[in-house]
Scaffold this motif. Structure first.
Motif, PDB file in Angstrom:
ATOM      1  N   GLN A 311       0.661  -1.171   0.080  1.00 44.18           N
ATOM      2  CA  GLN A 311       0.041   0.014  -0.010  1.00 44.18           C
ATOM      3  C   GLN A 311       0.825   1.351   0.179  1.00 44.18           C
ATOM      4  OE1 GLN A 311      -3.070  -0.167   3.087  1.00 44.18           O
ATOM      5  NE2 GLN A 311      -3.577   1.897   2.720  1.00 44.18           N
ATOM      6  N   ALA A 312       1.903   1.191   0.768  1.00 47.38           N
ATOM      7  CA  ALA A 312       2.857   2.549   0.861  1.00 47.38           C
ATOM      8  C   ALA A 312       3.384   2.645  -0.695  1.00 47.38           C
ATOM      9  CB  ALA A 312       3.855   2.091   1.778  1.00 47.38           C
ATOM     10  N   GLY A 313       3.919   1.439  -1.207  1.00 52.41           N
ATOM     11  CA  GLY A 313       4.484   1.587  -2.580  1.00 52.41           C
ATOM     12  C   GLY A 313       3.545   2.003  -3.600  1.00 52.41           C
ATOM     13  N   ALA A 314       2.130   1.680  -3.320  1.00 48.99           N
ATOM     14  CA  ALA A 314       1.297   2.380  -4.247  1.00 48.99           C
ATOM     15  C   ALA A 314       1.106   3.719  -3.957  1.00 48.99           C
ATOM     16  CB  ALA A 314      -0.062   1.385  -4.190  1.00 48.99           C
ATOM     17  N   GLU A 315       0.978   4.195  -2.955  1.00 42.96           N
ATOM     18  CA  GLU A 315       0.873   5.509  -2.543  1.00 42.96           C
ATOM     19  C   GLU A 315       2.048   6.493  -3.084  1.00 42.96           C
ATOM     20  OE1 GLU A 315       0.533   7.290   1.975  1.00 42.96           O
ATOM     21  OE2 GLU A 315      -0.823   5.650   1.485  1.00 42.96           O
ATOM     22  N   ILE A 316       3.310   5.861  -2.985  1.00 45.02           N
ATOM     23  CA  ILE A 316       4.381   6.796  -3.436  1.00 45.02           C
ATOM     24  C   ILE A 316       4.141   6.711  -4.853  1.00 45.02           C
ATOM     25  CG2 ILE A 316       6.602   6.772  -3.524  1.00 45.02           C
ATOM     26  CD1 ILE A 316       6.789   4.990  -0.788  1.00 45.02           C
ATOM     27  N   GLY A 317       3.889   5.725  -5.559  1.00 40.27           N
ATOM     28  CA  GLY A 317       3.936   5.485  -7.033  1.00 40.27           C
ATOM     29  C   GLY A 317       2.963   6.675  -7.739  1.00 40.27           C
ATOM     30  N   GLU A 318       1.619   6.917  -6.904  1.00 36.88           N
ATOM     31  CA  GLU A 318       0.734   7.799  -7.191  1.00 36.88           C
ATOM     32  C   GLU A 318       1.380   9.261  -7.327  1.00 36.88           C
ATOM     33  OE1 GLU A 318      -2.616   6.828  -5.148  1.00 36.88           O
ATOM     34  OE2 GLU A 318      -2.768   4.877  -5.893  1.00 36.88           O
ATOM     35  N   ILE A 319       2.283   9.607  -6.316  1.00 32.86           N
ATOM     36  CA  ILE A 319       2.783  10.807  -6.522  1.00 32.86           C
ATOM     37  C   ILE A 319       3.601  11.030  -7.528  1.00 32.86           C
ATOM     38  CG2 ILE A 319       2.010  11.611  -4.067  1.00 32.86           C
ATOM     39  CD1 ILE A 319       5.221  11.018  -3.290  1.00 32.86           C
ATOM     40  N   GLY A 320       3.310  12.083  -8.452  1.00 37.74           N
ATOM     41  CA  GLY A 320       4.399  12.394  -9.583  1.00 37.74           C
ATOM     42  C   GLY A 320       4.921  11.274 -10.202  1.00 37.74           C
ATOM     43  N   GLY A 321       4.258  10.328 -10.356  1.00 35.82           N
ATOM     44  CA  GLY A 321       4.634   9.035 -11.131  1.00 35.82           C
ATOM     45  C   GLY A 321       6.216   8.585 -10.479  1.00 35.82           C
ATOM     46  N   LEU A 322       6.451   8.747  -9.503  1.00 38.90           N
ATOM     47  CA  LEU A 322       7.855   8.433  -8.713  1.00 38.90           C
ATOM     48  C   LEU A 322       7.857   6.630  -9.093  1.00 38.90           C
ATOM     49  CD1 LEU A 322       8.038  10.003  -5.272  1.00 38.90           C
ATOM     50  CD2 LEU A 322       8.867  10.482  -7.571  1.00 38.90           C
ATOM     51  N   PRO A 376       6.039   9.977  10.435  1.00 44.65           N
ATOM     52  CA  PRO A 376       4.676   9.466  10.553  1.00 44.65           C
ATOM     53  C   PRO A 376       4.220   8.954   9.331  1.00 44.65           C
ATOM     54  CG  PRO A 376       5.097  11.737  11.466  1.00 44.65           C
ATOM     55  CD  PRO A 376       6.253  11.322  10.683  1.00 44.65           C
ATOM     56  N   ARG A 377       3.515   7.947   9.528  1.00 43.87           N
ATOM     57  CA  ARG A 377       3.023   7.051   8.241  1.00 43.87           C
ATOM     58  C   ARG A 377       2.198   8.181   7.100  1.00 43.87           C
ATOM     59  NH1 ARG A 377       1.413   5.741   4.388  1.00 43.87           N
ATOM     60  NH2 ARG A 377       0.593   3.593   3.594  1.00 43.87           N
ATOM     61  N   ASN A 378       1.450   8.980   7.935  1.00 48.61           N
ATOM     62  CA  ASN A 378       0.641   9.694   7.037  1.00 48.61           C
ATOM     63  C   ASN A 378       1.561  10.911   6.412  1.00 48.61           C
ATOM     64  OD1 ASN A 378       1.129  11.730   9.224  1.00 48.61           O
ATOM     65  ND2 ASN A 378      -0.972  11.724   9.912  1.00 48.61           N
ATOM     66  N   GLN A 379       2.722  10.967   6.663  1.00 44.57           N
ATOM     67  CA  GLN A 379       3.613  12.073   6.033  1.00 44.57           C
ATOM     68  C   GLN A 379       4.542  11.271   4.933  1.00 44.57           C
ATOM     69  OE1 GLN A 379       5.898  14.504   8.285  1.00 44.57           O
ATOM     70  NE2 GLN A 379       4.071  14.900   9.801  1.00 44.57           N
ATOM     71  N   LEU A 380       4.260   9.934   4.717  1.00 44.13           N
ATOM     72  CA  LEU A 380       5.207   9.219   3.785  1.00 44.13           C
ATOM     73  C   LEU A 380       5.258   9.784   2.623  1.00 44.13           C
ATOM     74  CD1 LEU A 380       6.800   6.645   3.117  1.00 44.13           C
ATOM     75  CD2 LEU A 380       4.643   5.580   2.588  1.00 44.13           C
ATOM     76  N   ALA A 381       4.356  10.083   1.673  1.00 38.58           N
ATOM     77  CA  ALA A 381       4.258  10.443   0.224  1.00 38.58           C
ATOM     78  C   ALA A 381       5.224  11.850   0.337  1.00 38.58           C
ATOM     79  CB  ALA A 381       3.282  10.536  -0.404  1.00 38.58           C
ATOM     80  N   LEU A 382       4.644  12.603   0.998  1.00 34.59           N
ATOM     81  CA  LEU A 382       5.352  14.022   1.194  1.00 34.59           C
ATOM     82  C   LEU A 382       7.031  13.991   1.598  1.00 34.59           C
ATOM     83  CD1 LEU A 382       4.909  17.023   1.208  1.00 34.59           C
ATOM     84  CD2 LEU A 382       4.549  16.823   3.726  1.00 34.59           C
ATOM     85  N   ARG A 383       7.301  13.160   2.466  1.00 39.02           N
ATOM     86  CA  ARG A 383       8.643  13.132   2.945  1.00 39.02           C
ATOM     87  C   ARG A 383       9.592  12.441   1.896  1.00 39.02           C
ATOM     88  NH1 ARG A 383       9.393  14.342   8.411  1.00 39.02           N
ATOM     89  NH2 ARG A 383      11.191  14.134   8.041  1.00 39.02           N
ATOM     90  N   VAL A 384       9.001  11.350   1.245  1.00 38.48           N
ATOM     91  CA  VAL A 384       9.592  10.742   0.455  1.00 38.48           C
ATOM     92  C   VAL A 384      10.233  11.601  -0.865  1.00 38.48           C
ATOM     93  CG1 VAL A 384       9.497   9.042  -1.555  1.00 38.48           C
ATOM     94  CG2 VAL A 384       8.876   8.338   0.450  1.00 38.48           C
ATOM     95  N   ARG A 385       9.267  12.347  -1.264  1.00 35.61           N
ATOM     96  CA  ARG A 385       9.576  13.378  -2.268  1.00 35.61           C
ATOM     97  C   ARG A 385      10.405  14.392  -2.160  1.00 35.61           C
ATOM     98  NH1 ARG A 385       4.463  15.396  -6.132  1.00 35.61           N
ATOM     99  NH2 ARG A 385       6.096  15.850  -7.624  1.00 35.61           N
ATOM    100  N   GLU A 386      10.506  15.083  -0.751  1.00 33.97           N
ATOM    101  CA  GLU A 386      11.351  15.770  -0.358  1.00 33.97           C
ATOM    102  C   GLU A 386      12.688  15.086  -0.152  1.00 33.97           C
ATOM    103  OE1 GLU A 386       8.309  18.459   2.596  1.00 33.97           O
ATOM    104  OE2 GLU A 386      10.065  16.882   3.659  1.00 33.97           O
ATOM    105  N   LEU A 387      12.696  13.985   0.336  1.00 32.17           N
ATOM    106  CA  LEU A 387      13.919  13.290   0.443  1.00 32.17           C
ATOM    107  C   LEU A 387      14.792  13.143  -1.086  1.00 32.17           C
ATOM    108  CD1 LEU A 387      15.641  12.187   2.612  1.00 32.17           C
ATOM    109  CD2 LEU A 387      14.426  10.021   2.774  1.00 32.17           C
ATOM    110  N   LEU A 388      13.746  12.761  -1.840  1.00 31.28           N
ATOM    111  CA  LEU A 388      14.468  12.546  -3.249  1.00 31.28           C
ATOM    112  C   LEU A 388      15.136  13.736  -3.935  1.00 31.28           C
ATOM    113  CD1 LEU A 388      11.869  10.291  -4.865  1.00 31.28           C
ATOM    114  CD2 LEU A 388      14.133   9.582  -4.318  1.00 31.28           C
TER     115      LEU A 388
END
Length: 476
Positions: A311-322, A376-388
């Motif tokens: 589910q986390a993977g899918a969520e990350i993939g959805e943002i900006g086509g990561l 926090p789990r609910n910040q995952l997508a945002l933080r991954v993006r920043e981290l990249l």
RNA sequence: CGGGCUGUGGCGCAGUAGGUAGCGCGCUACCUUGGGGUGGUAGAGGUCGUGGGUUCGAAUCCCGCCAGUCCGACCA
């Protein structure tokens, strides 16, 4: 901290072996049966495709179109431009036979395509209204190298070569700089490599060019690698291939041509600029996998953890086509996967285990620094993006500080030797190319580029007043 | 192109008084384990780079070639 992988030779122990080990562990290429030829494996090919995508878009937006020219060039055509032939002859491979019959004329396997584009452009151009011609091709070329090396010096390599014709000298010169700048952008913004650009000396100039401009990047062992070139060809090729046109004023004039290229050697640069003792480190913009999710799927909670990871993977993939990959293989332990993906250079890793599930969090790890963060789990997508973004920038900054701390202003040959000939050495130079030769004999360093600006002081070799600002380095 | 080193299961290696090939990792199956390359049991897998030569017999000795790698020369 983390212990080193035994499969990868430390860089300080044997840099060449380290380079080969990283290529092997990251699964980038394999040797083909003929010396100097290699198979580019899917993971590396994907990196190339990502580089291509950026460059191609830049070419298109500056008005260029792609086309494809033939692999074989008749000897008579190839020999037209004297300087060009002289420069390339030693490394041209020839086709002499077709089926069982010997050919009446040898055919060169293109080492570059100035001659074939030249002859075609001569046919196509009649009027100033036909100009400029702005064509690029993505293709392979062949150069019979004596000393080969994966990615940085194979005998066959993939590249792009742009070939343009312009109405005026100014237009052609502008094109030469425009494309050089696109290469600068590509290295800086996409590959996170700070390069040094300038003009090549007569000795290092492309055979047949009036001016050759180049980008030089500093590798992790202090040697330079030519990363891209852009040539102002003047009317040299136009003259021999009769690329001429009727101008607005009724006069027949010769065209002005340019050519520019960058190759899969850039992958070699990526490895040697960013790689560390744990393997490859890929800038997010060219990483085939930008984020890998590793579930710590233990015991009774296995299924829950796996679901959460997917589910986390899918969520990350959805943002900006990561580009995200969930490594849910059961047969490997998390620790094994950590090492595996680090060797392959994946910029960001997400770890999810029972502990994280219980506490509504995930663990993020960045490849450039190895730094771990619990978020926090609910910040995952945002933080991954920043981290990249942080990793992309972090790699650039690390490469920049390496380059800057290994760039020296010198005024004597001894100073270069004192630094073990590792790094960029800036100095004044006289006009004599004999001084270039002497410096190379003494240090192994060659003149990489001439920088713009007023030269200062004296030639570091002969002591005569400097007329050029030179940058020297040992080169790959 | 010159000089050195190397070539034995996928990878890393052992194997010279010349006698018909072994180890670790990996791979397959099952179990176990899982937050930095888990542990166990049972298996599969090799024309010893290649072509000649010497020999009753060659991974092993001799010669050629091919490939990898390092140094040098060359390299738009």
């Amino acid at each position: 901290m983390q212990r080193l992988l035994k499969e990868i030779t430390p860089r300080t122990e044997d840099y060449s072996q380290w380079y080969l080990d990283v290529i092997n562990k990251a699964d980038l290429m394999d040797y083909a049966p003929v010396r100097g030829f290699m198979v580019i494996k899917p993971y590396a090919y994907r990196v190339w495709e990502l580089i291509q995508a950026y460059m191609d878009a830049r070419f298109q937006e500056t008005g260029h179109q792609n086309a494809y020219f033939p692999l074989l060039i008749p000897e008579s055509l190839f020999k037209r431009e004297a300087q060009h032939v002289e420069g390339f002859s030693p490394e041209v491979a020839w086709v002499t036979q077709g089926g069982s019959e010997e050919l009446s004329e040898r055919l060169a396997i293109r080492p570059t395509s100035e001659t074939i584009t030249g002859i075609m452009y001569a046919k196509w151009i009649q009027s100033y209204r036909d100009l400029p011609v702005l064509i690029n091709q993505w293709c392979n070329v062949l150069r019979w190298e004596k000393a080969t090396r994966p990615f940085v010096r194979p005998r066959e390599f993939l590249w792009q070569e742009g070939h343009t014709v312009h109405r005026t000298e100014a237009d052609a010169r502008e094109e030469t700089q425009r494309m050089l700048n696109i290469y600068v952008d590509t290295l800086r913004d996409v590959l996170a490599i700070p390069a040094l650009s300038g003009e090549k000396s007569e000795r290092e100039r492309f055979a047949g060019a009036v001016e050759t401009w180049a980008l030089e990047a500093l590798m992790g062992d202090g040697r330079a690698l030519q990363a891209a070139t852009s040539h102002f060809l003047g009317q040299n090729f136009a003259r021999v291939f009769e690329i001429d046109f009727l101008d607005e004023d009724g006069e027949r004039r010769l065209g002005w041509t340019t050519s520019w290229g960058a190759s899969i050697r850039l992958i070699g640069a990526l490895i040697m600029v960013h790689g560390d003792d744990r393997g490859l480190r890929l800038p997010p913009r060219v990483a085939p996998i930008q984020v890998v999710v590793v579930p710590i799927a233990a015991g009774p909670q296995r299924e829950q953890v796996l679901d959460a990871a997917r589910q986390a993977g899918a969520e990350i993939g959805e943002i900006g086509g990561l580009r995200v990959h969930v490594d849910d293989r059961q047969e490997y332990t998390p620790g094994w996967k950590f090492n595996d993906w680090e060797m392959r250079g994946v910029p960001v890793r997400v770890e999810i285990g029972p502990r994280d599930l219980a506490q509504g969090q995930v663990v993020l790890v960045r490849r450039d620094t190895g730094e771990k963060a619990v978020v926090p789990r609910n910040q995952l997508a945002l933080r991954v993006r920043e981290l990249l973004d942080d990793v992309q920038e972090g790699l650039y900054q690390q490469a920049l500080s390496w380059r800057d701390s290994h760039t020296y202003t010198v005024s004597s040959v001894d100073e270069i030797l004192a630094h073990d000939v590792r790094g960029f050495f800036k100095s004044g130079l006289c006009a004599e190319s004999a001084c270039e030769d002497r410096l190379q004999t003494a240090t192994g360093a060659t003149l990489r580029v001439l920088e713009a600006g007023e030269p200062e002081g004296a030639c570091l070799v002969c002591g005569a007043p400097a007329v050029r600002r030179a940058v020297f380095a040992r080169a790959y």
